[in-house]
Design an enzyme around this catalytic site. Structure first.
Site, PDB file in Angstrom:
ATOM      1  N   TYR A 142       0.823  -1.244   0.053  1.00  0.00           N
ATOM      2  CA  TYR A 142       0.042   0.047   0.045  1.00  0.00           C
ATOM      3  C   TYR A 142       0.870   1.264  -0.007  1.00  0.00           C
ATOM      4  O   TYR A 142       0.715   2.159  -0.637  1.00  0.00           O
ATOM      5  CB  TYR A 142      -0.813  -0.053   1.214  1.00  0.00           C
ATOM      6  CG  TYR A 142      -1.906   1.174   1.251  1.00  0.00           C
ATOM      7  CD1 TYR A 142      -3.084   1.159   0.527  1.00  0.00           C
ATOM      8  CD2 TYR A 142      -1.855   2.153   2.257  1.00  0.00           C
ATOM      9  CE1 TYR A 142      -4.054   2.296   0.348  1.00  0.00           C
ATOM     10  CE2 TYR A 142      -2.688   3.241   2.153  1.00  0.00           C
ATOM     11  CZ  TYR A 142      -3.630   3.258   1.308  1.00  0.00           C
ATOM     12  OH  TYR A 142      -4.650   4.337   1.583  1.00  0.00           O
ATOM     13  N   LYS A 146       0.781   4.119  -2.984  1.00  0.00           N
ATOM     14  CA  LYS A 146       0.488   5.393  -2.919  1.00  0.00           C
ATOM     15  C   LYS A 146       1.878   6.180  -3.134  1.00  0.00           C
ATOM     16  O   LYS A 146       1.696   7.507  -3.570  1.00  0.00           O
ATOM     17  CB  LYS A 146      -0.081   5.535  -1.480  1.00  0.00           C
ATOM     18  CG  LYS A 146      -1.355   5.026  -1.340  1.00  0.00           C
ATOM     19  CD  LYS A 146      -2.345   5.587  -2.336  1.00  0.00           C
ATOM     20  CE  LYS A 146      -3.750   5.329  -1.825  1.00  0.00           C
ATOM     21  NZ  LYS A 146      -4.989   5.827  -2.904  1.00  0.00           N
TER      22      LYS A 146
END
Length: 267
Positions: A142, A146
């Site tokens: 994650y 991002k």
């Protein structure tokens, strides 16, 4: 002239709150959802879209063009969570997460730039995460997806500046949404070498989300970006400690910062 906004992932959470706030303040808002027909009494119109499917993106933009001649603001909000030890997350799930969190938003940007160039103006807001500024344990995929979107935003911002288009990052901290329920969790296996550490971290992450900022707080921060006369490239919103952790990363030696994170996650 009424400004037109397209919000990916607009059916709930940050996307819904932002769309509702913008609609109340005079914007013409279109949201997106994989299955808009299943959603009733929504505060603004939803268009069908799967950001991981190029054909779906093309259909969505064609539908938008059939309803309006312009697009002033794209809010790349659709995203997916993922947790687990890097060693144990299936490669297919890693690729799937990048398709949603990185390749999907980039494809959306590419699809709307011609519209914005035609109007000689536009704003693209990429919703990333404070987690994208650091590699967090058991959230590495994650953080990476991002973080990649953060960096490519910096590049695109410079490439399209001469067309009158602003591209910015907006990185929230923990927000009280159902992302924890919808994200991919690598199974907590009894036989796993990470059973104890991953289990503790998973519980802590879910607690942080449950006690996170209200989506309307985040919506107001996005509204302030939209109405700002002079925009930065990077914006952050969240608890003071979460935002300060980014400052500490710049100031502290690598191992000191790593130790601080490990203490926080009780590793």
């Amino acid at each position: 002239m009424q400004k037109v906004v397209l919000i990916t992932g607009g059916s709930k959470g940050i996307g819904k709150a932002t769309g509702q706030l913008l609609s109340e303040n005079g914007f013409k808002v279109y949201g997106t959802s994989r299955n808009p027909d299943t959603i009733s009494n929504h505060p603004f119109k939803l268009l069908p879209l799967d950001v991981t499917d190029p054909n779906s993106i093309a259909r969505c933009i064609d539908l938008l063009k059939s309803e309006t001649s312009r697009l002033d603001i794209l809010i790349n909000n659709a995203g997916a969570g993922i947790t687990g030890p890097i060693e144990e997350i299936p490669e297919a799930e890693i690729k799937k997460n990048f398709e949603t969190n990185f390749f999907g938003p980039v494809a959306m940007i590419k699809s709307v730039l011609p519209l914005m160039r035609e109007n000689k103006s536009g704003l693209i807001i990429n919703v990333t995460s404070i987690a994208g500024y650091m590699g967090l344990p058991f959230r590495g995929v994650y953080s990476a997806s991002k973080g990649a979107l953060e960096l490519i935003t910096e590049a695109i911002s410079m490439e399209v500046k001469s067309f009158g288009i602003d591209v910015v990052n907006f990185a929230p901290g923990d927000v009280a949404t159902d992302i924890a329920a919808g994200r991919y969790h690598s199974p907590l296996k009894e036989s796993s070498a990470y059973k104890a550490t991953y289990g503790k971290t998973l519980e802590l992450m879910d607690t942080h989300v449950d006690s996170g900022k209200d989506p309307m707080f985040i919506a107001n921060a996005i509204y302030n970006i939209i109405t700002s006369k002079s925009r930065k490239v990077h914006y952050k919103a969240g608890e003071p400690l979460q935002k300060f952790s980014i400052v500490l990363k710049r100031l502290l030696p690598d191992r000191w910062y790593e130790k601080m994170l490990m203490n926080h996650y009780k590793l």
